[in-house]
Scaffold this motif. Structure first.
Motif, PDB file in Angstrom:
ATOM      1  N   PRO A  55      34.327  48.268  40.492  1.00  0.00           N
ATOM      2  CA  PRO A  55      34.734  46.901  40.827  1.00  0.00           C
ATOM      3  C   PRO A  55      35.386  46.890  42.199  1.00  0.00           C
ATOM      4  N   TYR A  56      35.451  45.715  42.802  1.00  0.00           N
ATOM      5  CA  TYR A  56      36.026  45.600  44.142  1.00  0.00           C
ATOM      6  C   TYR A  56      37.538  45.486  44.052  1.00  0.00           C
ATOM      7  N   ALA A  57      38.222  46.261  44.854  1.00  0.00           N
ATOM      8  CA  ALA A  57      39.692  46.327  44.805  1.00  0.00           C
ATOM      9  C   ALA A  57      40.299  45.174  45.592  1.00  0.00           C
ATOM     10  N   ASN A  58      40.236  43.997  45.022  1.00  0.00           N
ATOM     11  CA  ASN A  58      40.759  42.817  45.724  1.00  0.00           C
ATOM     12  C   ASN A  58      41.037  41.728  44.689  1.00  0.00           C
ATOM     13  N   GLY A  59      42.287  41.611  44.237  1.00  0.00           N
ATOM     14  CA  GLY A  59      42.642  40.572  43.282  1.00  0.00           C
ATOM     15  C   GLY A  59      42.715  41.080  41.853  1.00  0.00           C
ATOM     16  N   ASP A  60      43.374  40.279  41.026  1.00  0.00           N
ATOM     17  CA  ASP A  60      43.505  40.625  39.608  1.00  0.00           C
ATOM     18  C   ASP A  60      42.143  40.617  38.929  1.00  0.00           C
ATOM     19  N   ILE A  61      42.046  41.365  37.853  1.00  0.00           N
ATOM     20  CA  ILE A  61      40.785  41.380  37.116  1.00  0.00           C
ATOM     21  C   ILE A  61      40.570  40.031  36.433  1.00  0.00           C
ATOM     22  N   HIS A  62      39.312  39.650  36.256  1.00  0.00           N
ATOM     23  CA  HIS A  62      38.987  38.412  35.544  1.00  0.00           C
ATOM     24  C   HIS A  62      38.276  38.767  34.241  1.00  0.00           C
ATOM     25  N   ILE A  63      37.904  37.755  33.493  1.00  0.00           N
ATOM     26  CA  ILE A  63      37.358  37.989  32.155  1.00  0.00           C
ATOM     27  C   ILE A  63      36.021  38.739  32.213  1.00  0.00           C
ATOM     28  N   GLY A  64      35.272  38.548  33.321  1.00  0.00           N
ATOM     29  CA  GLY A  64      34.031  39.310  33.490  1.00  0.00           C
ATOM     30  C   GLY A  64      34.298  40.794  33.639  1.00  0.00           C
ATOM     31  N   HIS A  65      35.340  41.148  34.414  1.00  0.00           N
ATOM     32  CA  HIS A  65      35.740  42.551  34.530  1.00  0.00           C
ATOM     33  C   HIS A  65      36.103  43.111  33.159  1.00  0.00           C
ATOM     34  N   ALA A  66      36.887  42.317  32.409  1.00  0.00           N
ATOM     35  CA  ALA A  66      37.350  42.783  31.101  1.00  0.00           C
ATOM     36  C   ALA A  66      36.173  43.055  30.175  1.00  0.00           C
ATOM     37  N   MET A  67      35.217  42.125  30.122  1.00  0.00           N
ATOM     38  CA  MET A  67      34.059  42.326  29.259  1.00  0.00           C
ATOM     39  C   MET A  67      33.300  43.581  29.659  1.00  0.00           C
ATOM     40  N   ASN A  68      33.088  43.754  30.953  1.00  0.00           N
ATOM     41  CA  ASN A  68      32.337  44.913  31.434  1.00  0.00           C
ATOM     42  C   ASN A  68      33.011  46.217  31.054  1.00  0.00           C
ATOM     43  N   LYS A  69      34.303  46.311  31.314  1.00  0.00           N
ATOM     44  CA  LYS A  69      35.016  47.566  31.038  1.00  0.00           C
ATOM     45  C   LYS A  69      35.130  47.823  29.537  1.00  0.00           C
ATOM     46  N   ILE A  70      35.319  46.772  28.745  1.00  0.00           N
ATOM     47  CA  ILE A  70      35.421  46.958  27.293  1.00  0.00           C
ATOM     48  C   ILE A  70      34.090  47.430  26.720  1.00  0.00           C
ATOM     49  N   LEU A  71      32.979  46.851  27.196  1.00  0.00           N
ATOM     50  CA  LEU A  71      31.660  47.311  26.744  1.00  0.00           C
ATOM     51  C   LEU A  71      31.482  48.798  27.039  1.00  0.00           C
ATOM     52  N   LYS A  72      31.847  49.203  28.237  1.00  0.00           N
ATOM     53  CA  LYS A  72      31.732  50.609  28.605  1.00  0.00           C
ATOM     54  C   LYS A  72      32.599  51.477  27.696  1.00  0.00           C
ATOM     55  N   ASP A  73      33.811  51.004  27.445  1.00  0.00           N
ATOM     56  CA  ASP A  73      34.750  51.784  26.644  1.00  0.00           C
ATOM     57  C   ASP A  73      34.274  51.927  25.205  1.00  0.00           C
ATOM     58  N   ILE A  74      33.706  50.863  24.651  1.00  0.00           N
ATOM     59  CA  ILE A  74      33.172  50.935  23.282  1.00  0.00           C
ATOM     60  C   ILE A  74      32.094  52.015  23.201  1.00  0.00           C
ATOM     61  N   ILE A  75      31.217  52.038  24.194  1.00  0.00           N
ATOM     62  CA  ILE A  75      30.127  53.023  24.189  1.00  0.00           C
ATOM     63  C   ILE A  75      30.665  54.438  24.329  1.00  0.00           C
TER      64      ILE A  75
END
Length: 921
Positions: A57-77
């Motif tokens: 992800p780009y290091a600029n600003g707080d994470i948004h819900i799209g970031h959260a979904m992406n990282k959670i999907l990865k973590d589940i796998i």
């Protein structure tokens, strides 16, 4: 002793009461103290590897819900694969170069860009990026994303930059990198070239004009009092016009309108006439486009000619069939201009202002100059019609402002040289969803050469030198490796701090003229080259990883971004895609299906969700949606998810509470010694394990969510556990039937806790601490349960599934009796069933129907017995609910005539009196 009361007291000792926002940070602190990531990795050492490579992800600003979904999907796998027995390290990363950070620093008001050197400005950019890396890292960790957070990869790290330089060098070695003058997407707002991946299309209102180019030399094919009519929506490019393109096979009509002659494609004549307002149109002749090749027209306001050319790119989709051609402002224009040796004229500078090569417009911003162009055309009589149109137009995805096509000298990667190899690789990749293959195939098949140079300073420099004598570029294996080693030691800022001699190997000379004085390239690489090199900079460079990755998982926008650039660099340098599989997800929308935006006030902040509801709720939402399409999230949706979570949690809490006196090493009951109900529950549990495992493997997490929810709410809470309460609460502690039920509860508890661990890590670890006999420090160190074939029994399952249909009907009749106030609690009822022959035969196979229906008495009448008035009729049977005869046992609440038969316990039934006597003994 009242075991119901004892159970309630014991349950209060378990901290299984939710309160996730407060409990989760404590759990995470516990994981940190354990160093859980290291423990998990050590426990899987030597196992087969599964590598999910993190798209940065780009290091600029707080994470948004799209970031959260992406990282959670990865973590589940990753969690699932680890519990499945794989060595699945997860190395998170960040993308840290590029324009947005430059803009943030420049617009922040703290520094004056003009008063500092390039390397000083870059240090500010680096500091800014690293601050956001730390902030985002904390936010991702709050979501319980397990990874090597102490050693992430960051694209500004010296070792990473060095590897990126080596990727570039390998592409140079193979002849894939070249410098050329070509039209590229140019962003005046960014003052830089852009790649296709940095373009987004948005609605724009443009000026549409029909312009007459008068014939100057008709070559005997056209009269010189005729004009060829062109159509364009970019009138500002007319100062750069050098030609007109026709299709060689189209018929063109020479027409007369109001005494003037015009040339238009015959297939578009009616449409053009209607648009311009021609009413009396006389067709004088027709001629093929190929016959008009080399006709010369007069430029409408400059003293030069426009050459008529023929090309296959001309269509009849819109316009006049005669295409205004400015080689400096269009890809097709450039290509045909090269073929006819027109040269390249691009009279617009980096900021989008006209230069002196556009007399009369110099200094004007191109859009303002476009208005003056139309005024000049009107004055000269060459403007036949002007209107405005709304259409999709390319915009800079960072600044959100329109871009232009502009011919400049840029560095390119020659995609065409290895395009076919990439298309072959795409066929070998595992695609989820399947349409991803077609999407990336089409993008690679259709894309032009990759413009990799950017006119910025915050990025990795293009490591090329130019001879100060003859301007010949110097780049070879020795110079690349020397620069890579400098960057590896000092970072890419060395390019701007050191002189050329320090950056070049000793004895470097110009390959063309032999001079040894050089100047450095000032452009940097496209940031997609940065992240697109991560498979070398990370997968190949870290011992715990391997190349290629098993999976890349990002949003569907990355088909034109990271998937694309990674494939190009992978095939270019290694002849193979850097990933075996691609999984893409959609975008997050609000509850009404609208795109989220701050202006609409419909955004969902993952940080606030964690504060209010807990990360496990957000993770459960991710598992609940079919993420391969766009997904919706809102407060109402999260409220629904919270209710599902509560049902799962309460089931786990009930299971735990009823195992307080169970020791799995001494109390376990073998399936053969269980009754049918218990064996049925074990069979259903194994069906769940099988279904959930298959769903995890297919990345269908919504199936996991639905299956676990249904099992907890319906198969356990509403059926098995409801029936077993009497056994668990009222039987003697060591009763064989009670221990059999506890064995089932133990199996269900351990299995569900493990099955939900990839999705609900906090909750599962909280449960794990209290599971009897759980020796591992965390459920994360355990392995997933596997289905036991010996516990499957299709005949038994079919029998009990048929019984459940009958039971559901009995429960409906009980509910009606409760509403009519015939009974209160169901234990105050006696039910009479009047079944048909088939249902009667089924019911004969069940004992203790009163316990299965949770009533005090149950009577099954022989087929043919007429149901009394007031009975409820259902498929296969009628049910009559009556008040049970006898008194209510104070201990088990069953109504029976046996209450009071034991003089020592006058308020208890015979069974309960016996249990009390036994416990006293």
């Amino acid at each position: 002793m009242d075991y119901g009361k004892t159970l309630n007291l014991l349950q209060t000792e378990f901290p299984m009461r939710g309160n996730l926002p407060q409990a989760e940070p404590k759990m995470q602190q516990h994981w940190n103290e354990l160093d859980i990531y290291r423990m998990v990795q050590e426990s899987r050492k030597g196992k087969p590897k599964f590598i999910l490579h993190d798209g940065p992800p780009y290091a600029n600003g707080d994470i948004h819900i799209g970031h959260a979904m992406n990282k959670i999907l990865k973590d589940i796998i990753v969690r699932f694969k680890t519990m499945q027995g794989f060595d699945a390290p997860y190395v998170p990363g960040w993308d840290t170069h590029g324009l947005p950070i430059e803009q943030a620093i420049a617009n922040g008001g703290k520094v004056d860009r003009k008063k500092m050197s390039v390397h000083e400005f870059r240090e500010y950019c680096k500091e800014y990026a690293l601050q956001w890396v730390e902030k985002q890292k904390a936010q991702f960790k709050r979501l319980a994303i397990r990874g090597d957070w102490d050693n992430p990869y960051i694209t500004l790290q010296p070792k990473y930059e060095a590897q990126q330089i080596r990727v570039f060098g390998e592409m140079v070695n193979k002849g894939y990198i070249y410098k050329g003058l070509k039209p590229v997407y140019w962003s005046p707002s960014s003052e830089s070239a852009l790649a296709e991946a940095e373009i987004e299309y948005k609605d724009k209102q443009s000026t549409s004009v029909y312009v007459a180019f008068q014939v100057k030399d008709g070559k005997g094919k056209l009269p010189e009092d005729a004009s060829i009519v062109i159509w364009t929506t970019t009138p500002w490019t007319l100062p750069a016009n050098l030609g007109i393109s026709l299709h060689p096979d189209f018929d063109y009509s020479l027409v007369q309108v109001n005494g003037k002659k015009y040339v238009v494609a015959a297939g578009l004549l009616d449409a053009v006439s209607k648009e311009i307002g021609w009413t009396d149109v006389q067709v004088l002749s027709q001629i093929k486009g190929s016959e008009l090749e080399h006709v010369l027209c007069q430029h409408p306001f400059y003293d030069r000619t426009s050459l008529v050319m023929v090309g296959e790119h001309v269509t009849l989709d819109a316009g006049t069939g005669a295409v205004h051609t400015a080689p400096g402002h269009g890809e097709d224009d450039f290509a045909i201009g090269q073929r006819y040796n027109l040269g390249v004229l691009c009279p617009v500078d980096d900021q989008g202002h006209f230069t002196a090569e556009a007399p009369g417009f110099e200094g004007m911003f191109y859009e303002k100059g476009g208005k003056l162009v139309t005024e000049k055309l009107t004055e000269s009589g060459h403007l036949l019609h002007m209107s405005t149109i709304q259409h999709q137009y390319p915009h800079d995805w960072r600044t959100k402002k329109p871009v232009i096509f502009r011919a400049t000298e840029q560095w390119f990667a020659s995609v065409d040289k290895f395009r076919q190899e990439m298309l072959e690789e795409i066929k070998r990749i595992n695609w989820t969803p399947n349409w991803g293959e077609v999407r990336l195939h089409n993008m690679i098949a259709d894309r032009g050469d990759w413009c990799i140079s950017r006119q910025r300073v915050w990025g990795v420099p293009i490591p090329i030198f130019y001879c100060r004598s003859c301007s010949e570029p110097l780049v070879n294996q020795d110079t690349i490796e020397h620069v890579a080693q400098v960057f590896e030691r000092e970072g890419s800022n060395a390019w701007f701090q050191k002189d050329e001699k320090e950056l070049l190997p000793q004895g470097a000379v110009c390959p063309k003229c032999g001079h040894d004085h050089f100047r450095k390239e000032t452009d940097i690489m496209d940031v997609w080259f940065d992240s697109g090199s991560s498979h070398v900079g990370v997968l190949e460079s870290r011992e715990e990883l391997q190349w290629p990755a098993d999976l890349y998982l990002e949003g569907s926008d990355q088909y034109r971004g990271w998937y694309n650039s990674s494939l190009i660099t992978g095939v270019a340098v290694k002849g193979q895609a850097p990933y075996k599989g691609i999984l893409s997800h959609g975008f997050t929308l609000d509850g009404e299906g609208r795109k989220m935006s701050k202006s609409l006030g419909n955004t969902v902040d993952p940080n606030q969700v964690c504060e209010k509801l807990g990360a496990d709720i957000l993770r459960l939402w991710v598992s609940s949606v079919d993420y391969q399409s766009d997904v919706r999230i809102s407060d109402n949706i999260l409220t629904q998810i919270t209710e599902v979570y509560r049902k799962i949690r309460n089931t786990l809490r009930f299971l735990l509470g009823n195992l307080y006196d169970y020791n799995p090493s001494t109390d376990r009951v073998a399936p053969a010694a269980m009754n049918e109900l218990d064996r049925f529950a074990e069979a259903r549990l194994n069906r769940l394990i099988e279904k959930v495992t298959q769903a995890y493997e297919a990345y269908e997490f919504h199936v996991v969510y639905q299956a676990v929810h249904h099992f907890c709410a319906v198969e356990m809470s509403a059926f098995y556990l409801d029936i077993c309460k009497d056994r668990l609460y009222a039987s003697a502690p060591e009763d064989a039937g009670r221990k059999a039920a506890q064995t089932v509860l133990y199996d269900v508890l351990t299995a569900i806790t493990k099955l939900i661990a990839p999705i609900l890590p906090h909750t599962s670890d909280e449960v794990w601490k209290y599971i009897p006999g759980a020796e591992l420090a965390s459920v994360q160190l355990s392995e997933l349960p596997t289905p036991q074939a010996s516990l499957f029994d299709e005949a038994l399952e079919t029998k009990w599934e048929q019984f459940i249909e009958v039971r559901d009907n009995v429960l409906k009749a009980l509910e009606e009796a409760r509403k009519a106030k015939t009974i209160g609690n169901s234990l105050g009822a006696a039910v009479h069933l009047y079944p048909d022959a088939e249902t009667y035969a089924l019911l004969q196979g069940f004992e203790q129907l009163d316990q299965l229906f949770i009533v005090s008495a149950a009577f099954v009448h022989e087929p043919g017995t007429g149901a009394p008035e007031g009975a409820h009729s259902f498929k296969g049977a009628s049910v009559k609910v009556e008040v049970a005869e006898g008194d209510k046992c104070e201990r088990c609440w069953i109504v029976t005539p046996e209450v009071g038969h034991d003089h020592e316990h006058p308020t208890l039934c015979k069974r309960c009196a016996g249990v009390i006597q036994l416990t006293k003994a």
